[in-house]
Design an enzyme around this catalytic site. Structure first.
Site, PDB file in Angstrom:
ATOM      1  CE  LYS A  78      -3.862  -2.119   2.289  1.00  0.00           C
ATOM      2  NZ  LYS A  78      -4.874  -1.983   3.371  1.00  0.00           N
ATOM      3  CG  ASN A  85      -3.854  -2.622   6.757  1.00  0.00           C
ATOM      4  OD1 ASN A  85      -3.330  -2.127   5.684  1.00  0.00           O
ATOM      5  ND2 ASN A  85      -4.552  -3.197   7.201  1.00  0.00           N
ATOM      6  CG  HIS A 129      -5.362  -5.934   0.189  1.00  0.00           C
ATOM      7  ND1 HIS A 129      -6.530  -6.102   0.723  1.00  0.00           N
ATOM      8  CD2 HIS A 129      -5.460  -6.669  -1.281  1.00  0.00           C
ATOM      9  CE1 HIS A 129      -7.208  -6.853   0.164  1.00  0.00           C
ATOM     10  NE2 HIS A 129      -6.879  -7.419  -0.988  1.00  0.00           N
ATOM     11  CE1 TYR A 183      -9.327  -2.371   0.529  1.00  0.00           C
ATOM     12  CE2 TYR A 183      -8.375  -0.678  -0.472  1.00  0.00           C
ATOM     13  CZ  TYR A 183      -8.298  -1.661   0.305  1.00  0.00           C
ATOM     14  OH  TYR A 183      -7.172  -1.850   0.584  1.00  0.00           O
ATOM     15  NE  ARG A 221      -6.640 -12.515   4.650  1.00  0.00           N
ATOM     16  CZ  ARG A 221      -7.253 -11.319   5.072  1.00  0.00           C
ATOM     17  NH1 ARG A 221      -6.960 -10.709   4.203  1.00  0.00           N
ATOM     18  NH2 ARG A 221      -8.246 -11.441   5.891  1.00  0.00           N
ATOM     19  CD  GLU A 228      -9.343  -8.529  -3.374  1.00  0.00           C
ATOM     20  OE1 GLU A 228      -8.098  -8.914  -3.249  1.00  0.00           O
ATOM     21  OE2 GLU A 228     -10.103  -8.244  -2.470  1.00  0.00           O
TER      22      GLU A 228
HETATM   23  P1  CMP Z   1      -7.232  -4.467   3.639  1.00  0.00           P
HETATM   24  O1  CMP Z   1      -6.948  -5.830   3.892  1.00  0.00           O
HETATM   25  O2  CMP Z   1      -6.708  -3.925   2.371  1.00  0.00           O
HETATM   26  O3  CMP Z   1      -8.844  -4.438   3.398  1.00  0.00           O
HETATM   27  C1  CMP Z   1      -9.835  -3.329   3.820  1.00  0.00           C
HETATM   28  C2  CMP Z   1      -9.120  -2.418   4.433  1.00  0.00           C
HETATM   29  O4  CMP Z   1      -9.822  -1.516   5.086  1.00  0.00           O
HETATM   30  C3  CMP Z   1      -8.007  -2.894   5.611  1.00  0.00           C
HETATM   31  O5  CMP Z   1      -7.106  -3.610   4.991  1.00  0.00           O
HETATM   32  C4  CMP Z   1      -7.688  -1.642   6.180  1.00  0.00           C
HETATM   33  O6  CMP Z   1      -6.593  -0.873   5.456  1.00  0.00           O
HETATM   34  C5  CMP Z   1      -9.063  -0.805   6.060  1.00  0.00           C
HETATM   35  N1  CMP Z   1      -9.664  -0.942   7.519  1.00  0.00           N
HETATM   36  C6  CMP Z   1     -10.319  -2.061   7.926  1.00  0.00           C
HETATM   37  N2  CMP Z   1     -10.909  -1.738   9.098  1.00  0.00           N
HETATM   38  C7  CMP Z   1     -10.822  -0.396   9.275  1.00  0.00           C
HETATM   39  C8  CMP Z   1     -11.291   0.439  10.274  1.00  0.00           C
HETATM   40  N3  CMP Z   1     -11.928  -0.176  11.361  1.00  0.00           N
HETATM   41  N4  CMP Z   1     -10.709   1.694  10.214  1.00  0.00           N
HETATM   42  C9  CMP Z   1     -10.029   2.182   9.275  1.00  0.00           C
HETATM   43  N5  CMP Z   1      -9.659   1.306   8.072  1.00  0.00           N
HETATM   44  C10 CMP Z   1     -10.109   0.018   8.245  1.00  0.00           C
END
Ligand code: CMP
Length: 140
Positions: A10, A113, A116, A50, A86, A127
């Site tokens: 990311k 984070n 993904h 998303y 994962r 995706e």
């Molecule tokens: P990802 O695995 O890319 O899938 C969905 C993304 O939404 C997740 O990683 C985070 O980056 C984001 N995300 C999920 N939960 C939250 C949350 N509670 N607040 C903000 N961002 C979130």
């Protein structure tokens, strides 16, 4: 079972110079890299990527974040690639992710984070097409 899965480094991961670290961990684990690409997602693409989260309170911020800079798309191939990837990246909330995972070692945020990874075969099939064309995936 030999599977493929999609990972994204990311914008925070790219900004922090973690592209090599992510790829290196996947290679060291034994996965084959079958596609690689750096892109900047536009708003429409991010909204599609998303779309399952479109009713969540964090959706708008998530779209803004994922379009805030370049990302790197990675398709790996190997035994149980979806579930193992994962495991390697760790749980969504990087604050709670186990040390030794990518998020556990490099993240401190639920939104930013670092990476993904597709959470199922169904997600992968949806995706990967958003990031790659079929002829950009190498069969070798
Ligand atoms: P990802 O695995 O890319 O899938 C969905 C993304 O939404 C997740 O990683 C985070 O980056 C984001 N995300 C999920 N939960 C939250 C949350 N509670 N607040 C903000 N961002 C979130």
């Amino acid at each position: 079972m030999i599977e493929r899965t999609l990972l994204l480094v990311k914008p925070d991961g790219v900004r922090r110079g973690l592209i090599g670290e992510v790829i290196s961990r996947l290679e060291r684990k034994g996965f084959k890299i079958v596609a690689l690409k750096m892109v900047i997602m536009n708003k429409e693409t991010a909204e599609e990527f998303y779309s399952v989260h479109k009713d969540k309170p964090f959706y708008k911020d998530l779209v803004e974040f994922i379009t805030s800079g370049p990302i790197v798309g990675i398709i790996i191939e190997g035994d149980s690639a979806i579930s193992v990837a994962r495991m390697i990246i760790g749980t969504t909330d990087a604050r709670k992710a186990q040390p030794g995972t990518i998020r556990g070692d490099f993240g401190l945020s639920i939104q930013e984070n670092v990476v993904h990874a597709s959470d199922s075969l169904e997600s992968y099939n949806r995706e990967y097409k958003i990031i790659f064309r079929d002829d950009e995936i190498i069969n070798y």
